[in-house]
Design a protein around this motif. Structure first.
Motif, PDB file in Angstrom:
ATOM      1  N   GLU A  31       0.796  -1.219   0.398  1.00 49.46           N
ATOM      2  CA  GLU A  31      -0.189  -0.202  -0.028  1.00 49.46           C
ATOM      3  C   GLU A  31       1.180   1.484   0.234  1.00 49.46           C
ATOM      4  OE1 GLU A  31      -2.619  -1.929  -0.447  1.00 49.46           O
ATOM      5  OE2 GLU A  31      -3.999  -1.324   0.907  1.00 49.46           O
ATOM      6  N   THR A  88     -12.243   0.047  -4.935  1.00 49.25           N
ATOM      7  CA  THR A  88     -12.260   0.828  -3.902  1.00 49.25           C
ATOM      8  C   THR A  88     -13.604   1.857  -3.546  1.00 49.25           C
ATOM      9  OG1 THR A  88     -11.125   2.961  -4.881  1.00 49.25           O
ATOM     10  CG2 THR A  88      -9.752   1.163  -3.518  1.00 49.25           C
ATOM     11  N   LEU A 148     -14.821   1.564  -0.667  1.00 48.93           N
ATOM     12  CA  LEU A 148     -14.193   2.306   1.454  1.00 48.93           C
ATOM     13  C   LEU A 148     -15.025   3.764   0.953  1.00 48.93           C
ATOM     14  CD1 LEU A 148     -10.406   1.096  -0.261  1.00 48.93           C
ATOM     15  CD2 LEU A 148     -11.896   0.213   2.076  1.00 48.93           C
ATOM     16  N   ASN A 153     -12.117   5.620   8.747  1.00 46.09           N
ATOM     17  CA  ASN A 153     -11.329   4.868   7.740  1.00 46.09           C
ATOM     18  C   ASN A 153     -10.425   4.621   8.383  1.00 46.09           C
ATOM     19  OD1 ASN A 153      -8.895   4.997   6.174  1.00 46.09           O
ATOM     20  ND2 ASN A 153     -10.251   3.909   4.843  1.00 46.09           N
ATOM     21  N   LYS A 195      -4.039   1.229  -3.109  1.00 39.60           N
ATOM     22  CA  LYS A 195      -4.326  -0.406  -2.896  1.00 39.60           C
ATOM     23  C   LYS A 195      -3.677  -1.073  -4.134  1.00 39.60           C
ATOM     24  CE  LYS A 195      -7.171  -0.475   0.389  1.00 39.60           C
ATOM     25  NZ  LYS A 195      -6.426  -1.115   1.202  1.00 39.60           N
ATOM     26  N   ILE A 201      -8.863  -5.491  -0.453  1.00 43.23           N
ATOM     27  CA  ILE A 201      -9.659  -5.265   0.763  1.00 43.23           C
ATOM     28  C   ILE A 201     -10.796  -6.490   1.172  1.00 43.23           C
ATOM     29  CG2 ILE A 201     -11.592  -3.589   1.461  1.00 43.23           C
ATOM     30  CD1 ILE A 201     -11.035  -2.159  -1.458  1.00 43.23           C
ATOM     31  N   GLY A 241      -5.845  -2.411   5.203  1.00 47.00           N
ATOM     32  CA  GLY A 241      -5.830  -2.005   6.069  1.00 47.00           C
ATOM     33  C   GLY A 241      -5.443  -1.685   7.487  1.00 47.00           C
ATOM     34  N   ASP A 281      -2.163   0.425   5.625  1.00 48.35           N
ATOM     35  CA  ASP A 281      -2.851   2.079   5.508  1.00 48.35           C
ATOM     36  C   ASP A 281      -2.377   2.661   6.715  1.00 48.35           C
ATOM     37  OD1 ASP A 281      -3.534   0.879   2.477  1.00 48.35           O
ATOM     38  OD2 ASP A 281      -5.909   1.011   2.904  1.00 48.35           O
ATOM     39  N   GLY A 286     -15.494  -9.778  -0.145  1.00 48.20           N
ATOM     40  CA  GLY A 286     -14.939  -9.301   1.147  1.00 48.20           C
ATOM     41  C   GLY A 286     -15.139 -10.768   2.258  1.00 48.20           C
TER      42      GLY A 286
END
Length: 311
Positions: free
Chosen positions: A46, A66, A69, A75, A100, A104, A111, A114, A183
């Motif tokens: 990322e 994304t 998201l 976030n 990204k 996810i 995440g 990130d 996901g």
């Protein structure tokens, strides 16, 4: 860590991960589980670019969709930036651009990567000069996988997975990841694990409250031996993930029919990780999975954790 005031952007990068071993303890009174896991950081990254701003915002690009998201305060990257600002008494904000490449809700810690990259980027952009231990303490409060994404390499995680001990790993391991088009909720998979254990209480040993990593896994990592590691891969969350998404079973079979040493659900799923012998085997497996209309990417591990990138 500080940068010249004239600098207008800080670029950082943090890796995704695969759990080569994951043992989940018995559910505790607070509803959580202690775990024992062996993490390996892999070369799916990322990339975070942080720009000076008066408030906090995030936008996404990259190789994966994304559109679903959140870009508000829920976030994890925004949470990371806000938490550091509060701790440091910083009154400004940051505009984050995140490229990204880690799936996810795929069980690979995208995440968390990130958040780790954002902590490093904001510390550098704002000149807050937090120590590594201070950043790791913030990381641990953001999520169990965030500290590992910050440190990278290979490590054993205990407690909620955030109590890290470096593990020796020799050489390079080659992975192919089959990335699902959906996901999975980590809490949902843990709930299904508890149900699975209740359903099969007569057939399986009760879960330990303090699980440990199998010594064979650590030996295989130290030896840099993919065949030995393939024999030791284990994930307690695999059975509940397969129960929730039975189609992943066919993906596992497909990989092992096409040269993988072993396949395993990555973390809480639904990404399927295949360990292969070498780079040529990885390419062959990627081609075979792609021919079956699966999205497959190659990566190697271990790799470094969150770091600055000089554009």
């Amino acid at each position: 860590m500080t940068i010249p005031a004239s600098s207008q952007v800080v670029h950082t990068r943090a890796p995704g991960k695969v759990n080569v071993f994951l043992k989940v303890g018995a559910v505790m009174d607070d509803g959580y589980h202690d775990v024992a896991t062996a993490y390996q950081a892999v070369s799916l990254y990322e990339d975070v670019r942080a720009y000076p701003a008066d408030d906090f915002s995030v936008e996404f690009t990259g190789s994966i969709d994304t559109s679903g998201l959140s870009t508000n305060g829920s976030n994890l990257a925004i949470k990371a930036a806000r938490t550091l600002a509060r701790r440091a008494g910083y009154r400004g904000g940051v505009r984050l651009e995140i490229e990204k490449n880690v799936p996810i809700a795929g069980g690979m810690g995208g995440g968390s990567a990130d958040a780790a990259a954002t902590l490093l980027a904001c510390d550098t952009l704002w000149g807050t000069e937090a120590t590594k231990d201070e950043l790791l303490a913030i990381a641990a409060k953001l999520g169990a996988d965030v500290p590992f994404s910050f440190t990278g390499g290979t490590a054993v995680g205990t407690g909620r997975g955030d109590q890290l001990s470096p593990a020796l790993a020799k050489g390079q391991f080659h992975w192919v990841f089959a990335i699902a088009e959906f996901g999975m909720s980590t809490p949902g998979v843990y709930t299904e694990l508890d149900r699975h254990r209740d359903r099969h209480a007569q057939d399986i040993f009760p879960a330990s409250h303090q699980p440990t990593v199998d010594a064979n896994v650590l030996q295989a990592l130290r030896a840099g031996d993919p065949v030995m590691l393939a024999e030791s891969l284990h994930n307690d969350l695999q059975a509940p993930a397969l129960h929730l998404a039975p189609g992943l079973g066919r993906v596992l079979e497909l990989g092992e029919e096409n040269g993988a040493l072993a396949g395993i659900i990555s973390g809480s799923g639904p990404t399927v990780a295949f360990l292969v012998a070498d780079a040529d085997s990885a390419l062959e497996l990627q081609v075979a999975l792609s021919a079956s209309r699966l999205r497959a990417v190659r990566a190697t591990g271990p790799v470094h954790g969150a770091r600055l990138v000089h554009d």
